[in-house]
Write an enzyme that holds these catalytic residues in place. Structure first.
Site, PDB file in Angstrom:
ATOM      1  N   GLU A 101       0.819  -1.203   0.000  1.00 19.50           N
ATOM      2  CA  GLU A 101       0.000   0.000   0.000  1.00 19.50           C
ATOM      3  C   GLU A 101       0.860   1.263   0.000  1.00 19.50           C
ATOM      4  O   GLU A 101       1.937   1.299   0.580  1.00 19.50           O
ATOM      5  CB  GLU A 101      -0.930  -0.009   1.218  1.00 19.50           C
ATOM      6  CG  GLU A 101      -1.947  -1.142   1.083  1.00 19.50           C
ATOM      7  CD  GLU A 101      -2.961  -1.189   2.218  1.00 19.50           C
ATOM      8  OE1 GLU A 101      -4.086  -1.603   1.953  1.00 19.50           O
ATOM      9  OE2 GLU A 101      -2.632  -0.818   3.348  1.00 19.50           O
ATOM     10  N   CYS A 114       3.451   8.438   1.386  1.00 19.77           N
ATOM     11  CA  CYS A 114       3.926   7.472   2.374  1.00 19.77           C
ATOM     12  C   CYS A 114       4.194   6.158   1.626  1.00 19.77           C
ATOM     13  O   CYS A 114       3.277   5.540   1.087  1.00 19.77           O
ATOM     14  CB  CYS A 114       2.842   7.315   3.441  1.00 19.77           C
ATOM     15  SG  CYS A 114       3.283   6.160   4.733  1.00 19.77           S
ATOM     16  N   CYS A 121       6.271  -7.116   7.210  1.00 16.60           N
ATOM     17  CA  CYS A 121       7.329  -6.629   8.096  1.00 16.60           C
ATOM     18  C   CYS A 121       7.692  -7.749   9.066  1.00 16.60           C
ATOM     19  O   CYS A 121       6.830  -8.508   9.491  1.00 16.60           O
ATOM     20  CB  CYS A 121       6.867  -5.403   8.877  1.00 16.60           C
ATOM     21  SG  CYS A 121       8.194  -4.613   9.818  1.00 16.60           S
ATOM     22  N   CYS A 125       6.099  -5.368  15.913  1.00 15.38           N
ATOM     23  CA  CYS A 125       5.707  -4.379  16.925  1.00 15.38           C
ATOM     24  C   CYS A 125       4.256  -4.677  17.320  1.00 15.38           C
ATOM     25  O   CYS A 125       3.404  -4.919  16.459  1.00 15.38           O
ATOM     26  CB  CYS A 125       5.846  -2.964  16.375  1.00 15.38           C
ATOM     27  SG  CYS A 125       7.553  -2.563  15.961  1.00 15.38           S
ATOM     28  N   CYS A 128       1.068  -2.711  15.709  1.00 13.60           N
ATOM     29  CA  CYS A 128       1.083  -2.365  14.280  1.00 13.60           C
ATOM     30  C   CYS A 128       0.437  -3.472  13.458  1.00 13.60           C
ATOM     31  O   CYS A 128       0.782  -4.650  13.599  1.00 13.60           O
ATOM     32  CB  CYS A 128       2.510  -2.148  13.813  1.00 13.60           C
ATOM     33  SG  CYS A 128       2.617  -1.751  12.048  1.00 13.60           S
ATOM     34  N   GLY A 170       6.700  -2.044   6.240  1.00 14.78           N
ATOM     35  CA  GLY A 170       8.079  -2.537   6.268  1.00 14.78           C
ATOM     36  C   GLY A 170       9.030  -1.696   7.090  1.00 14.78           C
ATOM     37  O   GLY A 170       8.709  -0.575   7.499  1.00 14.78           O
ATOM     38  N   GLU A 171      10.197  -2.270   7.350  1.00 14.98           N
ATOM     39  CA  GLU A 171      11.265  -1.566   8.061  1.00 14.98           C
ATOM     40  C   GLU A 171      12.325  -1.194   7.014  1.00 14.98           C
ATOM     41  O   GLU A 171      13.084  -2.056   6.558  1.00 14.98           O
ATOM     42  CB  GLU A 171      11.858  -2.478   9.156  1.00 14.98           C
ATOM     43  CG  GLU A 171      13.156  -1.982   9.754  1.00 14.98           C
ATOM     44  CD  GLU A 171      13.142  -0.526  10.206  1.00 14.98           C
ATOM     45  OE1 GLU A 171      12.266  -0.141  10.990  1.00 14.98           O
ATOM     46  OE2 GLU A 171      14.033   0.236   9.749  1.00 14.98           O
ATOM     47  N   SER A 202      11.844   6.449   8.266  1.00 12.05           N
ATOM     48  CA  SER A 202      11.426   6.138   9.632  1.00 12.05           C
ATOM     49  C   SER A 202      11.884   4.729   9.987  1.00 12.05           C
ATOM     50  O   SER A 202      11.673   3.784   9.234  1.00 12.05           O
ATOM     51  CB  SER A 202       9.899   6.227   9.726  1.00 12.05           C
ATOM     52  OG  SER A 202       9.466   5.882  11.020  1.00 12.05           O
ATOM     53  N   SER A 224      10.938   5.474  15.603  1.00 11.41           N
ATOM     54  CA  SER A 224       9.719   5.039  16.297  1.00 11.41           C
ATOM     55  C   SER A 224      10.090   4.629  17.709  1.00 11.41           C
ATOM     56  O   SER A 224      10.531   3.516  17.941  1.00 11.41           O
ATOM     57  CB  SER A 224       9.102   3.859  15.539  1.00 11.41           C
ATOM     58  OG  SER A 224       8.715   4.283  14.261  1.00 11.41           O
ATOM     59  N   LEU A 225       9.901   5.533  18.634  1.00 12.30           N
ATOM     60  CA  LEU A 225      10.384   5.304  20.000  1.00 12.30           C
ATOM     61  C   LEU A 225       9.321   4.604  20.853  1.00 12.30           C
ATOM     62  O   LEU A 225       9.546   3.518  21.376  1.00 12.30           O
ATOM     63  CB  LEU A 225      10.776   6.648  20.613  1.00 12.30           C
ATOM     64  CG  LEU A 225      11.630   6.566  21.858  1.00 12.30           C
ATOM     65  CD1 LEU A 225      12.987   5.941  21.555  1.00 12.30           C
ATOM     66  CD2 LEU A 225      11.837   7.960  22.457  1.00 12.30           C
ATOM     67  N   HIS A 226       8.218   5.253  21.044  1.00 15.33           N
ATOM     68  CA  HIS A 226       7.006   4.678  21.656  1.00 15.33           C
ATOM     69  C   HIS A 226       7.068   4.328  23.141  1.00 15.33           C
ATOM     70  O   HIS A 226       6.044   3.973  23.734  1.00 15.33           O
ATOM     71  CB  HIS A 226       6.522   3.450  20.893  1.00 15.33           C
ATOM     72  CG  HIS A 226       6.350   3.668  19.419  1.00 15.33           C
ATOM     73  ND1 HIS A 226       5.808   4.813  18.896  1.00 15.33           N
ATOM     74  CD2 HIS A 226       6.665   2.891  18.342  1.00 15.33           C
ATOM     75  CE1 HIS A 226       5.782   4.740  17.572  1.00 15.33           C
ATOM     76  NE2 HIS A 226       6.308   3.590  17.219  1.00 15.33           N
ATOM     77  N   ASN A 301      -4.020   4.178  16.019  1.00 19.25           N
ATOM     78  CA  ASN A 301      -5.102   3.830  15.095  1.00 19.25           C
ATOM     79  C   ASN A 301      -5.462   2.366  15.283  1.00 19.25           C
ATOM     80  O   ASN A 301      -4.644   1.499  14.999  1.00 19.25           O
ATOM     81  CB  ASN A 301      -4.649   4.043  13.647  1.00 19.25           C
ATOM     82  CG  ASN A 301      -4.384   5.499  13.365  1.00 19.25           C
ATOM     83  OD1 ASN A 301      -5.240   6.345  13.585  1.00 19.25           O
ATOM     84  ND2 ASN A 301      -3.188   5.803  12.908  1.00 19.25           N
ATOM     85  N   CYS A 344      -1.571   5.580   9.970  1.00 19.54           N
ATOM     86  CA  CYS A 344      -0.354   4.901  10.427  1.00 19.54           C
ATOM     87  C   CYS A 344      -0.688   3.547  11.027  1.00 19.54           C
ATOM     88  O   CYS A 344      -1.583   3.442  11.859  1.00 19.54           O
ATOM     89  CB  CYS A 344       0.323   5.692  11.532  1.00 19.54           C
ATOM     90  SG  CYS A 344       0.768   7.328  11.100  1.00 19.54           S
TER      91      CYS A 344
HETATM   92  N1  SAH Z   1       9.086   0.287  10.348  1.00 21.56           N
HETATM   93  C1  SAH Z   1       9.289   1.701  10.310  1.00 21.56           C
HETATM   94  C2  SAH Z   1       8.374   2.367   9.312  1.00 21.56           C
HETATM   95  C3  SAH Z   1       6.907   2.359   9.697  1.00 21.56           C
HETATM   96  S1  SAH Z   1       6.475   3.987   9.963  1.00 21.56           S
HETATM   97  C4  SAH Z   1       9.163   2.266  11.712  1.00 21.56           C
HETATM   98  O1  SAH Z   1       8.855   1.503  12.612  1.00 21.56           O
HETATM   99  O2  SAH Z   1       9.445   3.438  11.920  1.00 21.56           O
HETATM  100  C5  SAH Z   1       4.939   3.919  10.618  1.00 21.56           C
HETATM  101  C6  SAH Z   1       4.809   4.651  11.949  1.00 21.56           C
HETATM  102  O3  SAH Z   1       3.497   4.403  12.443  1.00 21.56           O
HETATM  103  C7  SAH Z   1       5.768   4.091  12.983  1.00 21.56           C
HETATM  104  O4  SAH Z   1       6.167   5.070  13.896  1.00 21.56           O
HETATM  105  C8  SAH Z   1       4.891   3.078  13.647  1.00 21.56           C
HETATM  106  O5  SAH Z   1       5.394   2.714  14.892  1.00 21.56           O
HETATM  107  C9  SAH Z   1       3.576   3.807  13.712  1.00 21.56           C
HETATM  108  N2  SAH Z   1       2.435   2.899  13.891  1.00 21.56           N
HETATM  109  C10 SAH Z   1       2.386   1.577  13.656  1.00 21.56           C
HETATM  110  N3  SAH Z   1       1.178   1.091  13.981  1.00 21.56           N
HETATM  111  C11 SAH Z   1       0.430   2.120  14.403  1.00 21.56           C
HETATM  112  C12 SAH Z   1      -0.919   2.257  14.835  1.00 21.56           C
HETATM  113  N4  SAH Z   1      -1.732   1.211  14.859  1.00 21.56           N
HETATM  114  N5  SAH Z   1      -1.336   3.477  15.180  1.00 21.56           N
HETATM  115  C13 SAH Z   1      -0.517   4.550  15.111  1.00 21.56           C
HETATM  116  N6  SAH Z   1       0.760   4.486  14.690  1.00 21.56           N
HETATM  117  C14 SAH Z   1       1.232   3.284  14.348  1.00 21.56           C
END
Ligand code: SAH
Length: 369
Positions: A101, A114, A121, A125, A128, A170-171, A202, A224-226, A301, A344
């Site tokens: 996508e 995007c 992937c 995570c 995701c 993907g990463e 990212s 992507s820290l989280h 999301n 996202c």
């Molecule tokens: N793999 C890379 C590229 C993905 S970027 C990465 O991890 O950075 C997509 C961004 O959306 C990342 O920051 C990811 O952590 C975030 N993301 C993934 N699932 C999500 C969700 N369900 N709701 C909001 N953000 C999400």
């Protein structure tokens, strides 16, 4: 690298699989001068011409020779949807039948594409939806830049891709060579000429490749820290077990130091009662105190089968305020394209063969340094 699968290894070559340097080499191999590469790139990426016969400043002889050994192919559109807020999502099919996508997010002064870097992937995570699809393979340069070629060709009049974020499926750092090749095309003046501030990669924090990226190409980096501590990040972003926060933040600092006043963007998904408490905001602010950065809070999301809920708006606001009081630039990402699952973490494509995925296999080939 086994997993850097190039779809056109056999049969005619797809010209989109060449980055600017390798296109020059390819043409040199045909006895042609370097400037032919830039002529070809301009036709393809600036004029949207993929038929050699229409490339009028290229000799008939070369056009014929090119047509006999190569073609210009993008993935094909399976589905094209526009959300009520104008966000547009394409479901694309690659030559081997897998689906990825790509999302276009129009804003007043810019248009952000995007882009996906892998089919599925491997990183798993926990919040995701792409992770739930499993991993199939890396996309080739042509399949990555093909998303930009395709989007540019079907956008409405007045719309244009001004920014690219490698934030689709993907990463990207686990498909390093192909992603860097595609980003070189995005930034090449004969192709899209995007500046280094307008191309963002990212990553979930594949530390060794962050150093390689720093030494290879000057683009913006989002991480992507989280989570503000290792215990929680180990659960949310399992690659943290291999590259814990201390190593990740050192790599971020070094990346920022290599550029001219370059700031890292930290992405932080807001998960209700998981990572959104005021003490976690304070901890985050202490953690990042030595890294030039801004922080982007992403409302979670939801997707079918997800275990998390999004933080309440007032909790997100409080989290943001704490960071701002500490002097950070902290923004809340506006959720776009929700009604077509284009937000996202909602990109799922369709991965046909997931057998290659186990945490080990998915990371395998690329993770040996
Ligand atoms: N793999 C890379 C590229 C993905 S970027 C990465 O991890 O950075 C997509 C961004 O959306 C990342 O920051 C990811 O952590 C975030 N993301 C993934 N699932 C999500 C969700 N369900 N709701 C909001 N953000 C999400």
């Amino acid at each position: 690298m086994k997993s850097a699968f190039a779809p056109s290894d056999t049969g005619p070559k797809n010209l989109l699989d060449f980055d600017p340097g390798s296109l020059e080499q390819f043409l040199a191999g045909m006895g042609e001068k370097r400037f032919r590469a830039s002529q070809l790139l301009k036709w393809i990426h600036q004029e949207g011409v993929v038929d050699f016969d229409q490339m009028s400043n290229i000799s008939k002889d070369l056009r014929q020779r090119l047509a006999s050994v190569c073609h210009i192919r993008t993935p094909s559109i399976v589905f094209d949807q526009t959300a009520s807020d104008g966000t547009r999502k394409w479901l694309l099919q690659t030559e081997c039948g897998n689906r990825i996508e790509t999302v276009f997010i129009p804003e007043e002064s810019r248009g952000t594409l995007c882009v996906s870097s892998q089919i599925g992937c491997a990183l798993d995570c926990s919040f995701c939806s792409t992770a739930k699809q499993g991993f199939n393979r890396n996309l080739g340069v042509g399949e990555i830049i093909g998303q930009l070629v395709l989007a540019s060709s079907v956008l409405e009049a007045g719309q244009r891709v001004t920014n690219v974020v490698m934030m689709g499926m993907g990463e990207p750092l686990l498909n390093f060579n192909n992603v860097v090749g595609a980003m070189r095309l995005m930034m090449d003046d004969s192709a899209y000429g995007l500046s280094k501030r307008r191309v963002t990669l990212s990553t979930s924090g594949v530390v060794p490749y962050m150093y390689r990226l720093r030494d290879s190409i000057d683009v913006a980096l989002a991480v992507s820290l989280h989570a503000p501590d290792d215990d929680l990040r180990n659960q949310l972003v399992p690659i943290n077990r291999r590259y814990p926060l201390k190593e990740l933040l050192k790599a971020c600092k070094d990346f920022a130091a290599a550029g001219n006043r370059r700031k890292i963007t930290f992405e932080y998904v807001m998960l209700d009662e998981v990572n959104d408490g005021p003490h976690q905001a304070r901890r985050l602010s202490r953690l990042l105190s030595h890294v030039p950065c801004k922080i982007n809070l992403i409302p979670f999301n939801p997707f079918p089968g997800s275990d998390y809920r999004c933080s309440r708006p007032q909790v997100i606001q409080r989290f943001q305020e704490i960071l701002m009081q500490q002097g950070y630039v902290a923004t809340v990402r506006k959720t776009r394209g929700e009604d077509i699952d284009a937000a996202c973490g909602q990109l799922v494509g369709k991965v046909q063969d997931r057998t290659r995925r186990t945490t080990k296999a998915g990371l395998g080939e690329d993770m040996k340094f």
